[in-house]
Write an enzyme that holds these catalytic residues in place. Structure first.
Site, PDB file in Angstrom:
ATOM      1  N   HIS A  27      16.240  13.050  28.746  1.00 22.39           N
ATOM      2  CA  HIS A  27      15.170  12.371  29.261  1.00 22.39           C
ATOM      3  C   HIS A  27      15.399  11.729  30.559  1.00 22.39           C
ATOM      4  CE1 HIS A  27      14.639  12.110  25.072  1.00 22.39           C
ATOM      5  NE2 HIS A  27      13.409  11.633  25.053  1.00 22.39           N
ATOM      6  N   HIS A  67      16.301   6.659  24.796  1.00 21.72           N
ATOM      7  CA  HIS A  67      16.034   7.736  25.250  1.00 21.72           C
ATOM      8  C   HIS A  67      16.780   7.902  26.898  1.00 21.72           C
ATOM      9  CE1 HIS A  67      12.548   5.527  26.464  1.00 21.72           C
ATOM     10  NE2 HIS A  67      12.378   6.437  27.689  1.00 21.72           N
ATOM     11  N   ASP A 156       7.612   1.108  28.207  1.00 22.10           N
ATOM     12  CA  ASP A 156       6.224   0.923  27.724  1.00 22.10           C
ATOM     13  C   ASP A 156       6.148   1.193  26.390  1.00 22.10           C
ATOM     14  OD1 ASP A 156       4.445   0.633  30.159  1.00 22.10           O
ATOM     15  OD2 ASP A 156       5.845   2.220  30.820  1.00 22.10           O
ATOM     16  N   GLY A 157       6.857   2.153  25.697  1.00 22.27           N
ATOM     17  CA  GLY A 157       6.965   2.503  24.515  1.00 22.27           C
ATOM     18  C   GLY A 157       7.581   1.597  23.508  1.00 22.27           C
ATOM     19  N   HIS A 261       9.326  12.941  31.522  1.00 21.44           N
ATOM     20  CA  HIS A 261       9.929  11.968  30.607  1.00 21.44           C
ATOM     21  C   HIS A 261      10.778  12.377  29.509  1.00 21.44           C
ATOM     22  CE1 HIS A 261       9.795   8.888  27.352  1.00 21.44           C
ATOM     23  NE2 HIS A 261       9.761   9.898  26.547  1.00 21.44           N
ATOM     24  N   ARG A 354      16.611 -13.787  -9.329  1.00 22.43           N
ATOM     25  CA  ARG A 354      16.408 -14.149  -8.071  1.00 22.43           C
ATOM     26  C   ARG A 354      16.839 -15.752  -7.845  1.00 22.43           C
ATOM     27  NH1 ARG A 354       9.824 -16.442  -7.566  1.00 22.43           N
ATOM     28  NH2 ARG A 354       9.816 -17.172  -9.461  1.00 22.43           N
ATOM     29  N   SER A 381       9.691 -18.094  -2.690  1.00 17.82           N
ATOM     30  CA  SER A 381       9.555 -17.113  -3.656  1.00 17.82           C
ATOM     31  C   SER A 381      10.887 -16.146  -3.933  1.00 17.82           C
ATOM     32  CB  SER A 381       8.556 -16.213  -3.606  1.00 17.82           C
ATOM     33  OG  SER A 381       7.067 -16.981  -3.692  1.00 17.82           O
ATOM     34  N   GLU A 408       8.230  -8.840   8.644  1.00 18.29           N
ATOM     35  CA  GLU A 408       9.457  -8.282   7.961  1.00 18.29           C
ATOM     36  C   GLU A 408      10.226  -7.373   8.947  1.00 18.29           C
ATOM     37  OE1 GLU A 408       6.081  -9.120   4.783  1.00 18.29           O
ATOM     38  OE2 GLU A 408       6.197  -8.404   6.841  1.00 18.29           O
ATOM     39  N   HIS A 458      11.112  -9.777  -6.992  1.00 23.73           N
ATOM     40  CA  HIS A 458       9.837  -9.420  -7.729  1.00 23.73           C
ATOM     41  C   HIS A 458      10.079  -7.547  -8.121  1.00 23.73           C
ATOM     42  CE1 HIS A 458       8.982 -13.171  -6.444  1.00 23.73           C
ATOM     43  NE2 HIS A 458       7.700 -13.303  -6.887  1.00 23.73           N
ATOM     44  N   ASP A 466      -0.489 -10.130  -9.528  1.00 24.02           N
ATOM     45  CA  ASP A 466      -0.515  -9.853  -8.220  1.00 24.02           C
ATOM     46  C   ASP A 466      -0.932  -8.310  -7.903  1.00 24.02           C
ATOM     47  OD1 ASP A 466      -0.643 -12.029  -6.975  1.00 24.02           O
ATOM     48  OD2 ASP A 466       1.226 -11.948  -6.037  1.00 24.02           O
ATOM     49  N   HIS A 470       1.605  -5.062  -4.890  1.00 24.51           N
ATOM     50  CA  HIS A 470       2.724  -6.099  -5.061  1.00 24.51           C
ATOM     51  C   HIS A 470       3.771  -5.536  -5.937  1.00 24.51           C
ATOM     52  CE1 HIS A 470       0.264  -8.340  -2.485  1.00 24.51           C
ATOM     53  NE2 HIS A 470       1.340  -9.739  -2.289  1.00 24.51           N
ATOM     54  N   ARG A 517      11.695 -11.422 -10.774  1.00 32.58           N
ATOM     55  CA  ARG A 517      11.073 -12.493 -10.640  1.00 32.58           C
ATOM     56  C   ARG A 517      11.084 -13.354 -12.160  1.00 32.58           C
ATOM     57  NH1 ARG A 517       4.434 -13.323 -11.242  1.00 32.58           N
ATOM     58  NH2 ARG A 517       4.373 -15.477 -10.462  1.00 32.58           N
TER      59      ARG A 517
END
Length: 670
Positions: A27, A67, A156-157, A261, A354, A381, A408, A458, A466, A470, A517
C-alpha cells in the site's frame, strides 16, 4: 521544512515505495501522503530508545492504519531499531521481520498488531488507560516513573469502523489527555473517494465525544503539524489532529486516487515519482546525511532514557517496596496464586459458576493492585465487580473497575491495549452470546499472545426466558476454532477456582472462561487442583469395573448431568466412566499416553454431553459414539423448561443412552 527534514521525508517515502515495488505487493499511498506527519512525530516528540526498545516509560506509537506498514518499518530502520535494509528488501516475504501488516512480538518496535482497521485505535485507548492507572499506582511526588503518551496514526477506514467510535466515546468520557491521534485525512479509500460513504463531520463528532480536535490544513507542513502536537500536549482531553493529506503524494498519475491505496506504483510510475521527488538514487538508498540526522535524533532520545533511569534508581532507594512491585508488574505478567482467600466450597452447595468467578476474582484482587477489568454494562450479571477497588474514572484513576458501557468490541480491543502496555492483568465480561461482537479482538489476543481473560456467562439454553437472541448455541465450538485461545468451561465452583489459577499464571495465552447463570452443585468428585485442570480433562468418576462401560465426556454443568445419569445406569448394571473436560485445547496438548489414559481406546461406547452445537466432538466420540448437543436455536422459557424440551434432563439422557447401548449390543451401530 529544512533541507535535511525534506530529505528525510523523501527518504521515508522512497524506502516505503522501494519495499512495496520489490514485493510487488503493498500500500504505497498512505506512506507517501503521511510521511511528513510520521517524521515530525518521531523526530520531535516520540520519546523512545532504540537501545532499550522495551523501556517501560517509552511513549507508545500505534499505526492503526496498519496497511501503511512500509512507512513504520522505514521509520524503525532509520531510528536504529533492529530492522536492516535487507529486512526492508524482504517486505512481505516468508519469514521476514517485515510482514504485510505490523505484528507485535515479531518486529522490534511494533507496539501492536494492526491491519484490521479500527482496532489499533481502540488498543491505543487501552494503552492510555494502563498508563493512567499505573501512574496513579506508582508515581510519587517528584517521581513520575510512569509518565508517557500514546500516539496513533489512523486513516479514514479506521474512523469508519464502529470499534474506533466505541473506543473514542469512552476515551472522551475518561478524559485520556495523553492520547493523541493523528488522522491521515486523505479522503480516499480502497473503492474510491470517501464521499461515496463517509461524509459526516469528523470534527463535530469527536468534539461531541469530548475530544480536543485540531486541524492541519497542509499535511506537508512541518510547522503546522508540530504546532498541533504541541497544542495537544496541553489539553485536558484526548486529541484528534485532522491532518489533510494527499494519498500517493508526488505521483503524477496516481496521487489522490484510490488505485494508489493498495497496489504498487509500477516501474514506470516509480520513475516519474523519483523525478517529482528529485530523487536520483537507486532503490533502498539512504543518504549519509539522513543517516547522521536520525542518529542525532536517536542520541537525543537516549538522553531522555538516561534521565528517566537516574530518577528510577533514586525511586528504588526511596520506595523499595513499590519499585519491587513495579518491576514484577512490568517483567512478569503472571499473578500469584498462593495464599488466596478463595472460599471453601462444600459438596452439594448450589452455586452458579459465575458467582464462584466473582469470589475468585475478588480473592485475586485482594492480593494485588495489578488486576483491572469490568464488563460491557453487565457487571451485575457477569459478576465481575471488584468490590473493594473503586471505579476507574477521570476523577479516580486508581479505580480498578472499568465500566465499558454497551461497547463489547471496544472492550475487547481496549483490553488488548491494556495488556500490550504491560504492568496489568485485565479481564472483561459479557454474555457468551455476545462474544461474537468481540471476535475480531479475541482473535488478535491470540495472534499477539496476550494473556487477556474473557469472562462469558449465561453459557447455554439454561439462560432461559430472554430467548434465542441471548442463548448461545454455536459460540463455544466457534471460540474453540481460534488458534492459541484456551476455552475453559468449568463444571462447578471447584473447577472454576482451578481454572482461574491456570488463567492468571499464563503470560502468553488468552483464556475464555465460560460460566453458568444457573446454580450447579459442588460435585463430589470434581477437582480443585491446578495440576489436574491444567491438563484439560480428567477422570471424574469410574465404576469399580469398566467392563462393557459407557464413557461420558462432559463440560460445564453437563458434568453434573452425566453424574445423575450415571446413578441411573449403574442401577441397571451398566458400568460408567465420566470424564470432565473443561478445556479441549489443553487436553490436546497433553502426551498421547495421558490422553489414552483419560479416554481409553478400548471403551467404544462414548457419549458426549454439551449444551452447544456438537461441532468438533466427533473425534472424541469416535465412530461408535453419540453426541448429545443442540443444532437449532433456543426459545423463550424458564431454564428448567428449556432443558426439558431440549432433552438435557437425567431422564431424557438416560433413555437416549439406554437405547444407544441396546443398539450397540445388537450391532445396530457400526
Amino acid at each position: 521544512m529544512s533541507d535535511i527534514e525534506n530529505l528525510s521525508v523523501t527518504t521515508l517515502r522512497m524506502l516505503s515505495i522501494d519495499a512495496i515495488e520489490r514485493a510487488s505487493s503493498g500500500h504505497p499511498g498512505m506512506p507517501m501522503g503521511a510521511a511528513p506527519m510520521a517524521y515530525t512525530l518521531w523526530s520531535r516528540f516520540l520519546t523512545q530508545s532504540s537501545r532499550h526498545p522495551d523501556w517501560w516509560n517509552r511513549d507508545r506509537f500505534v499505526l492503526s492504519a496498519g496497511h501503511g506498514s512500509a512507512l513504520l518499518y522505514s521509520l524503525l530502520h532509520l531510528s536504529g531499531f533492529n530492522i536492516t535494509l535487507d529486512d526492508l528488501k524482504q517486505f512481505r516475504k516468508w519469514g521476514s521481520k517485515t510482514p504485510g501488516h505490523p505484528e507485535y512480538g515479531h518486529t522490534e518496535g511494533v507496539e501492536a498488531t494492526t491491519g484490521p482497521l479500527g482496532q489499533g485505535f481502540a488498543m491505543a485507548v487501552g494503552m492510555a488507560v494502563a498508563e493512567r492507572y499505573l501512574s496513579a499506582a506508582y508515581n510519587r511526588p517528584n517521581y513520575n516513573i510512569v509518565d508517557h503518551r500514546t500516539y496513533v496514526i489512523c486513516g479514514d477506514g479506521d474512523l469508519m469502523e464502529g470499534v474506533s467510535q466505541e473506543a473514542a466515546s469512552l476515551a472522551g468520557h475518561l478524559k485520556l489527555n495523553k492520547l493523541i491521534v493523528l488522522f491521515d485525512s486523505n479522503q480516499v479509500c480502497l473503492d474510491g473517494p470517501t464521499s461515496l460513504t463517509f461524509t459526516e463531520d469528523t470534527r463535530k463528532k469527536f468534539e461531541a465525544y469530548g475530544w480536543n480536535v485540531l486541524s492541519v490544513k497542509d499535511g506537508n507542513s512541518f510547522t503546522e503539524i508540530e504546532q498541533a502536537i504541541q497544542h495537544a500536549h496541553h489539553s485536558d482531553r484526548p486529541t484528534l489532529i485532522i491532518v489533510n493529506t494527499i494519498i500517493g503524494y508526488g505521483s503524477p498519475s496516481k496521487a489522490g486516487r484510490s488505485d494508489v491505496h493498495g497496489s504498487p506504483l509500477g516501474a514506470a510510475e516509480r520513475e516519474r515519482v523519483k523525478e517529482a521527488y528529485n530523487w536520483p538514487h537507486p532503490p533502498f538508498h539512504v543518504p549519509e546525511e539522513v543517516q547522521q540526522h536520525f542518529q542525532e535524533i536517536a542520541s537525543s532520545k537516549e538522553k531522555e532514557y538516561v534521565k528517566w533511569f537516574q530518577k528510577w534508581k533514586r525511586y528504588q532507594i526511596n520506595y523499595p517496596d513499590l519499585s519491587a512491585q513495579f518491576i514484577k508488574a512490568m517483567e512478569d505478567a503472571s499473578l500469584q496464586t498462593e495464599d488466596l482467600n478463595i472460599p471453601s466450597y462444600k459438596e452439594g452447595q448450589l452455586l452458579a459458576t459465575r458467582q464462584a468467578s466473582e469470589d475468585i476474582l475478588n480473592a485475586f484482587a485482594a492480593h494485588t493492585n495489578l488486576l483491572i477489568g469490568g464488563a460491557a454494562d453487565l457487571a451485575s450479571s457477569n459478576k465481575t465487580n471488584l468490590h473493594e477497588k473503586g471505579i476507574f474514572s477521570a476523577e479516580n484513576p486508581a479505580g480498578a473497575n472499568l465500566y465499558y458501557g454497551v461497547r463489547e468490541f471496544a472492550m475487547a480491543a481496549i483490553m488488548n491495549g491494556i495488556s500490550l502496555h504491560g504492568g496489568l492483568r485485565t479481564f472483561g465480561g459479557t454474555f457468551l452470546a455476545f462474544s461474537d461482537y468481540m471476535r475480531p479482538a479475541i482473535r488478535l489476543s491470540a495472534l499477539m499472545k496476550q494473556p487477556v481473560l474473557y469472562v462469558f456467562t449465561h453459557d447455554s439454553i439454561a439462560y432461559g426466558e430472554d430467548g434465542p437472541t441471548h442463548q448461545p448455541i454455536e459460540h463455544i465450538p466457534s471460540l474453540r476454532l481460534i488458534p492459541g485461545l484456551i476455552v475453559m468451561r468449568p463444571a462447578d465452583a471447584k473447577e472454576t477456582a482451578a481454572a482461574y489459577q491456570f488463567a492468571f499464571e499464563q503470560t502468553s495465552l488468552p483464556v475464555v472462561m465460560i460460566l453458568t447463570r444457573q446454580d450447579v452443585p459442588v460435585l463430589p468428585h470434581s477437582s480443585a487442583e491446578l495440576e489436574t485442570i491444567s491438563k484439560g480433562a480428567y477422570t471424574y468418576y469410574q465404576s469399580p469395573s469398566l467392563d462393557d462401560a459407557v464413557l461420558f465426556i462432559a463440560t460445564g454443568s453437563e458434568v453434573y448431568l452425566a453424574d445423575q445419569v450415571r446413578t441411573k445406569l449403574e442401577a441397571q448394571g451398566i458400568n460408567v466412566m465420566i470424564v470432565s473436560m473443561p478445556s479441549r485445547e489443553l487436553f490436546e496438548q497433553q502426551p498421547l499416553d495421558y490422553q489414552r489414559a483419560i479416554l481409553p481406546p478400548s471403551i467404544r461406547k462414548r457419549v458426549v454431553l454439551e449444551m452447544a452445537h456438537p461441532s468438533g466432538w466427533e473425534k472424541y466420540a469416535g465412530e461408535h459414539g453419540m453426541i448429545i448437543g443442540i443444532e437449532r436455536f433456543g426459545a423463550s422459557a424458564p431454564g428448567e423448561k428449556m432443558m426439558e424440551q431440549f432433552g438435557f434432563t437425567p431422564e431424557a439422557v438416560t433413555a437416549k443412552v439406554l437405547d444407544y447401548v441396546k443398539k450397540i449390543r445388537l450391532g445396530a451401530v457400526q
